[in-house]
Design a protein around this motif. Structure first.
Motif, PDB file in Angstrom:
ATOM      1  N   TRP A 220       0.843  -1.206   0.000  1.00  0.00           N
ATOM      2  CA  TRP A 220       0.000   0.000   0.000  1.00  0.00           C
ATOM      3  C   TRP A 220       0.873   1.249   0.000  1.00  0.00           C
ATOM      4  N   GLY A 233      -5.456  -5.127  -7.584  1.00  0.00           N
ATOM      5  CA  GLY A 233      -6.084  -5.455  -6.311  1.00  0.00           C
ATOM      6  C   GLY A 233      -7.543  -5.800  -6.442  1.00  0.00           C
ATOM      7  N   ALA A 237      -8.963  -2.066  -3.005  1.00  0.00           N
ATOM      8  CA  ALA A 237      -7.888  -1.304  -3.643  1.00  0.00           C
ATOM      9  C   ALA A 237      -8.396  -0.052  -4.338  1.00  0.00           C
ATOM     10  N   THR A 240      -7.165   3.084  -2.673  1.00  0.00           N
ATOM     11  CA  THR A 240      -5.736   3.333  -2.515  1.00  0.00           C
ATOM     12  C   THR A 240      -5.344   4.673  -3.139  1.00  0.00           C
TER      13      THR A 240
END
Length: 662
Positions: A220, A233, A237, A240
């Motif tokens: 991450w 992901g 995700a 992110t």
């Protein structure tokens, strides 16, 4: 002493004020370690107000300002605030659940500061030639400016992944990052290998729940700091933070795994669309069987439709799909003579077969023919499944399990039988029928971890299996060159399910699993056993005609007033007694005057289809409107009232926007 307004991971629609004494400048997006109750929590600094609603003497001082990562960027705040408002979820829950677990633990130890690292230059492998459709799709996306949503509708084996890789390469050339979302963890090993082989000089971050805590935090941070240029992901995700994001791709965009089913019930696909719009980025949604919502957007011009109608391998052809009418047929072990003969031919030719049965375990239920006892779960309104290998009866909903009884618990009859069949029973029967064959079962019981899954994939690719028995785990995203036969067993049940989305899901499932056959130079065949061969769904499958079937389903939904022609939310409640759950929902339905929201319809509370789970009775209330803004306005006004309803101590409720399960 500055006042810090902090978001905490709590089911409360509010922020918390603390005092901060820190020598360095404070910025929104920093993480703080703060006291809360008798313990500590990690929060995110949201704002630095001049004043607090509380007097200064009541404000507690923060324990530590964490500077091991840069402040979370404004783009992250915008995405979380949108998700909080749209899904009626507390902002603190949204923001904190988006962080890896290691960054949410209230530990005071200093963390190692990570610095971005440049990828090592390496030779790019030789690229396969694109066919005209693939080249046209890549050119269309690369020529787009700003926010541009594309629906890439490609038949199975048409080379959608190659299109993704070319688009990622274009993003890297522009010194931008690429985010690729996949629906399930089991799709990542093969995809990860292709990406790393194609881009040996680019750092790749993998984000999914199978990663250990330290690895997840490391990946991450690499993405957040810009070190990782490609991020792959599962649904979480989508949150992110990526400082140089230039492209979003959603593979198998129709997959229900993109919808979170607990906590904040969000759709990663829909949030990705918002993120692309907010960041003015191109986004590509790929599928052989797009969701009807995405297909409708493509038909009305909201999305640009890109078509891949031919398989990417020149010699490969779409498999022939044959229906076997089983209404007047004696089945042997649940399989028709035609399917058995087809398996024998593949064994003689040294080719692989896949028998698809989307029901794991040995048998769905154990029953006594003398008194009618069935193996019901004591905690759920469901039957416990027979797992013969483990000698257990197991509930697939709550996980409760007991040993298989030697006799009927009610009448003592020792002649109790399993009814129906699951993958374990089918595997055992095939082993008896084809003793020379190497049979491999692939389901959640045989592949509980990523390592087990990768070992199974290695066996399949290495030719160590002749017959695969699998659930939907094998239905999508996999390329097995020697697999030439797919047999679908037990598919009819979904035709008459209570959920009106069931036919759409069945079509997608069968189309996906059929697409595993004949992906290389060997011709493929698909045999579907059915008692309803005249169903339009099967006719569209035989013709590989998704547009025709999608048009039929969309017209049915338009006439019935179902999404995408209406917008829905579901209020669910659970309590030890059904009467308490229903009473809460009835109280909720009377909170707001109907005349204030004439375009919003509230249905009567009803028990859920699985009315009991984990010893709690469950009920639901459907809210519907022909316009999204009106529904959102109603939900925003409704939610505070829901929080004020008094109920039994064990009553729990949640609100889900755009529900997928009914």
């Amino acid at each position: 002493m500055a006042i810090a307004r902090v978001a905490l991971d709590l089911p409360l629609h509010r922020l918390f004020d603390y005092l901060v004494e820190d020598g360095e400048p404070l910025e929104p997006g920093l993480r703080l370690r703060v006291p809360f109750g008798r313990g500590e929590k990690i929060g995110i600094l949201v704002a630095l107000p001049d004043n607090s609603e509380l007097p200064p003497e009541q404000l507690k001082p923060a324990l530590e300002v964490l500077r091991d990562t840069p402040p979370l960027p404004p783009e992250f705040f915008r995405l979380c605030e949108f998700a909080s408002n749209y899904y009626q979820a507390p902002l603190g829950e949204v923001m904190l659940q988006a962080l890896p677990p290691g960054l949410k633990k209230p530990r005071a130890a200093k963390r190692r500061q990570l610095k971005p690292k440049a990828g090592k230059p390496a030779a790019v492998p030789a690229l396969p030639d694109l066919n005209p459709e693939q080249a046209q799709a890549v050119a269309a996306v690369c020529a787009s400016q700003g926010y541009a949503p594309f629906l890439l509708h490609g038949v199975t084996g048409s080379g959608k992944t190659e299109v993704y890789l070319r688009l990622i390469a274009a993003a890297l050339e522009q010194e931008r990052q690429a985010l690729l979302l996949v629906p399930e963890i089991n799709l990542t090993p093969q995809l990860e290998a292709r990406i790393r082989n194609r881009f040996p000089g680019a750092a790749v971050a993998m984000l999914h729940s199978e990663l250990a805590e330290a690895a997840r935090e490391r990946e991450w941070k690499a993405a957040f700091l810009g070190e990782a240029r490609i991020v792959v992901g599962t649904r979480l995700a989508v949150f992110t933070p990526l400082p140089e994001l230039g492209l979003i791709v959603i593979d198998e965009e129709h997959d229900p795994s993109y919808k979170q089913q607990d906590g904040m019930r969000y759709s990663a696909r829909d949030l990705a669309i918002y993120r692309a719009s907010s960041g003015r980025l191109p986004i590509v949604l790929g599928s052989a069987t797009p969701s009807l919502e995405s297909w409708a957007h493509a038909q009305n011009g909201r999305y640009t439709l890109l078509r891949l109608q031919e398989r990417a391998v020149t010699a490969a052809r779409l498999p022939a799909i044959r229906l076997v009418d089983t209404r007047r047929m004696n089945l042997d072990g649940g399989l028709s003579p035609q399917l058995l003969e087809a398996i024998r031919k593949r064994l003689e030719a040294g080719e692989q077969s896949l028998i698809f049965l989307n029901r794991r375990g040995y048998a769905p239920v154990l029953s006594c023919t003398a008194c009618g006892w069935v193996s019901r779960c004591s905690r759920c309104a469901a039957n416990m499944v027979v797992h013969l290998k483990d000698q257990r009866l197991r509930c697939h909903h709550c996980g409760f399990e007991v040993r298989i009884p030697r006799a009927c618990p009610t009448c003592g009859n020792q002649d109790i039988h399993p009814f129906g069949r699951g993958t374990q029973r089918l595997e055992a029967w095939l082993a008896e029928t084809f003793p020379q064959a190497r049979i491999l079962r692939v389901d959640r019981d045989s592949a509980k971890s990523r390592k087990q899954w990768e070992a199974l994939l290695e066996q399949i690719h290495g030719g160590a299996a002749d017959i695969l028995v699998g659930t939907q785990m094998l239905a999508k995203g996999h390329d097995f060159p020697r697999l030439t036969l797919v047999g679908a067993v037990g598919a009819d049940a979904a035709l008459f399910a209570a959920d009106w989305r069931a036919p759409e899901r069945l079509f997608a499932q069968l189309m996906q699993v059929a697409g595993r056959a004949g992906r290389a130079d060997l011709p493929g065949e698909v045999i579907i056993q059915t008692e309803y061969p005249d169903q339009p769904l099967y006719g569209a499958l035989q013709a590989h005609d998704y547009p025709r079937y999608a048009a039929t389903l969309l017209e049915q939904r338009r006439q019935a007033g179902f999404p995408p022609y209406t917008f829905q939310a579901m209020l669910r409640a659970e309590a030890p007694h059904m009467a308490d759950a229903i009473a809460f929902l009835q109280a909720a339905s009377g909170l707001l005057p109907p005349e204030h929201y004439p375009d919003v319809l509230l249905y009567d509370p009803v028990p859920m289809r699985l009315s009991r789970l984990w010893s709690l009775e469950r009920a639901q209330l459907l809210v519907e409107s022909p316009a999204r803004p009106q529904l959102q306005a109603f939900l925003s006004a409704w939610r505070p009232g829901l929080e004020s309803i008094k109920g039994p101590s064990r009553l729990r409720w949640h609100l889900e926007v755009d529900p997928l399960e009914f």
